[in-house]
Write an enzyme that holds these catalytic residues in place. Structure first.
Site, mmCIF file in Angstrom:
data_model
loop_
_atom_site.group_PDB
_atom_site.id
_atom_site.type_symbol
_atom_site.label_atom_id
_atom_site.label_comp_id
_atom_site.label_asym_id
_atom_site.label_seq_id
_atom_site.Cartn_x
_atom_site.Cartn_y
_atom_site.Cartn_z
ATOM 1 C CG ASP A 69 -1.738 1.218 1.384
ATOM 2 O OD1 ASP A 69 -2.477 1.494 0.438
ATOM 3 O OD2 ASP A 69 -1.649 1.900 2.416
ATOM 4 C CB THR A 102 -1.906 5.460 -1.833
ATOM 5 O OG1 THR A 102 -1.890 4.046 -1.710
ATOM 6 C CG2 THR A 102 -3.060 6.004 -1.030
ATOM 7 C CB THR A 103 0.774 2.454 -5.488
ATOM 8 O OG1 THR A 103 0.522 1.846 -4.228
ATOM 9 C CG2 THR A 103 2.136 2.065 -5.988
ATOM 10 C CG ASP A 400 -6.723 0.536 0.358
ATOM 11 O OD1 ASP A 400 -6.707 1.382 1.274
ATOM 12 O OD2 ASP A 400 -5.737 0.277 -0.343
#
Length: 535
Positions: A69, A102-103, A400
């Protein structure tokens, strides 16, 4: 920093303690900043997609975290460089606002910086690059709106929500159980969702984990789990139709606020004191019995005497329950938190169908389940797993999935995953570049190229030939005018993401593009960096 003038009136800058500082300016400063941003993006690039690799991070006190994550990786990394800190904050803001992607947002920002570096080397002014990026991001966001699709769901038919959450979970460690966990996450969100206002309060969903068992034992409980047991081993372990008194006052005799000293010089005085204390406890326990409570949950501890009395009076009790858990119990059972025994009334009691104590495995670990509550708008997802790291990663994955389900309830537009949306936007931005005269068109073309880094990273992480795969998919999109062709990461045999059921939320993707562009513009506008020397 101060401004001074020489004898000819020419200005120059005096830096305070100049020998202890280093200064980078102009193109050199921009290149140093871009290099720092690219370094962070390179770390996360391999974690993108369903076949992304995990990172193992060890904290200074020896705790190990294994995750892919983006927000967690950057949060745990000890970053010194200021530009790298901007990238960490970029990932964090995507996590706060959307909860997923987020990545991808950091990989996209790194790609934009890489393209900007090439433009700066050609002599294009950074402000023109930033303006070109701004135009391109607007085009990309509008195009995404066009290729997005709305899908309908209801409480009875939540299948589209489950499929979208499955896409999110497919890039995590828990991907083998993604279907079951997605169904649990969707059920939890729908239980607490206010569909009329299109709002979901995620605070009402408690995620609790316990080492032991296997991932398949993860369950959704329509109620609250408290990691505590009954205060006395002989108290009943199961209470039906419980009336719960929720207290924040301790089961102890009141202590005077002033400094005091009690002189006891005879046995009689000591016995009087004992009797007085016992009377206090008696009154407290009796007060709880009189209002009809069949279970007491207290934020503080009990005196042994009080515990003994509670057991004798058949009033089960739980002590040392945290404040957040007390609030959740109060919401779930419809009770009120009572700060003083004098204020306890039957209306303030919470109600639950079953309160039971459950023990796990061969250990003496016990937990309290409060189920069939009066108000079922508080639920708990109870995660089991082989070790602490798996449970922590599952918690992050579930978070998530919960965020994705919440975003879809707020805005039910989706785009297709597998890099298809990025490739489609890249084609649209490139076509739009021809309509812009001036230097900005170089920046707009570079933006289109940067968008292709995401599908290329997906292909690379899946063990495919990145450039061949990307060009084939891009050609297919142009030829068939089908914006839903993406990278076939799982070797299903089709590039059409509609058939593979790979969805992502529209607002999540748009937020990625807007946030990445904002941060890159900010980095490009820095042309002077003054830092303390490292000695």
């Amino acid at each position: 920093m101060a401004l001074a003038f020489d004898e000819y009136g020419r200005p120059f800058i005096i830096l305070k303690e100049q020998e202890q500082k280093t200064r980078l300016r102009g193109l050199e400063a921009q290149k140093a900043n871009i290099a720092a941003g690219k370094a962070i993006a390179r770390i996360l690039r391999t974690s993108l997609g369903p076949k992304g690799m995990d990172k193992m991070l060890q904290s200074p006190d020896g705790d190990v975290t294994i995750t892919n994550d983006g927000a967690t990786i950057l949060e745990q990394m000890d970053v010194d460089n200021q530009i790298a800190k901007l990238m960490v904050e970029l990932s964090r803001s995507q996590d706060y606002e959307i909860g997923d992607g987020t990545t991808g947002v950091v990989v996209l920002a790194g790609a934009l910086l890489e393209q900007a570096e090439k433009l700066l080397e050609r002599g294009i002014h950074p402000i023109r690059v930033a303006e070109g990026y701004e135009m391109a991001s607007r085009i990309a966001v509008e195009h995404m709106e066009k290729i997005s699709q709305k899908f309908e769901f209801s409480i009875t038919d939540a299948e589209p929500l489950v499929q979208t959450c499955s896409t999110t979970l497919s890039s995590k460690i828990v991907s083998r159980r993604k279907r079951d966990l997605a169904a649990i996450a969707v059920e939890a969100v729908l239980a607490v969702a206010d569909l009329e206002r299109k709002d979901v309060n995620l605070d009402l969903i408690k995620v609790e984990g316990k080492v032991g068992g296997k991932l398949e034992d993860t369950e959704l409980i329509h109620g609250i789990i408290v990691d505590k047991d009954m205060s006395h081993p002989q108290m009943p372990k199961r209470i039906e139709d419980a009336k719960i008194a929720i207290l924040t006052c301790p089961f102890e005799p009141p202590k005077p606020k002033t400094k005091h000293k009690v002189d006891i010089d005879t046995v009689e005085k000591f016995q009087t004191l004992r009797q007085q204390e016992q009377k206090y406890f008696d009154e407290m326990v009796q007060k709880c019995k009189d209002v009809g409570a069949t279970l007491v949950i207290c934020q503080w501890g009990f005196d042994d005497e009080a515990n003994h009395l509670l057991m004798h009076r058949n009033l089960p009790a739980v002590r040392w329950v945290g404040g957040v858990e007390l609030e959740l119990i109060a919401i779930a059972t419809g009770g009120r938190i009572v700060p003083r025994f004098q204020e306890l009334t039957p209306e303030k009691l919470g109600r639950a169908g079953i309160v039971r104590e459950k023990s796990f495995g061969t250990t003496k670990d016990r937990m309290l389940y409060i189920e069939q509550c009066a108000n079922s708008r508080a639920v708990t997802i109870f995660i089991r797993g082989g070790n602490k790291m798996v449970i922590e990663e599952t918690k992050r994955s579930i978070h998530d999935a919960l965020c994705v389900a919440r975003n879809l309830i707020r805005n039910n537009s989706i785009v297709y995953g597998g890099g298809s949306a990025e490739i489609s936007c890249s084609i649209a931005v490139e076509a739009a570049a021809d309509r812009h005269p001036g230097v900005e068109q170089y920046a707009i073309r570079s933006f289109a190229e940067a968008l292709e880094y995401v599908p290329m990273a997906l292909a690379e992480n899946s063990g495919l030939q990145p450039i061949d795969t990307l060009t084939a998919v891009k050609a297919q999109q142009v030829k068939e005018k089908n914006p839903y062709c993406g990278i076939d990461c799982n070797d299903v045999g089709t590039n059409d993401m509609r058939e593979q059921n790979v969805f992502e939320t529209l607002i999540g993707k748009q937020q990625q593009i807007l946030l990445a562009t904002q941060v890159v513009k900010m980095i490009l506008k820095i042309d002077d960096v003054i830092t303390p020397s490292d000695f």
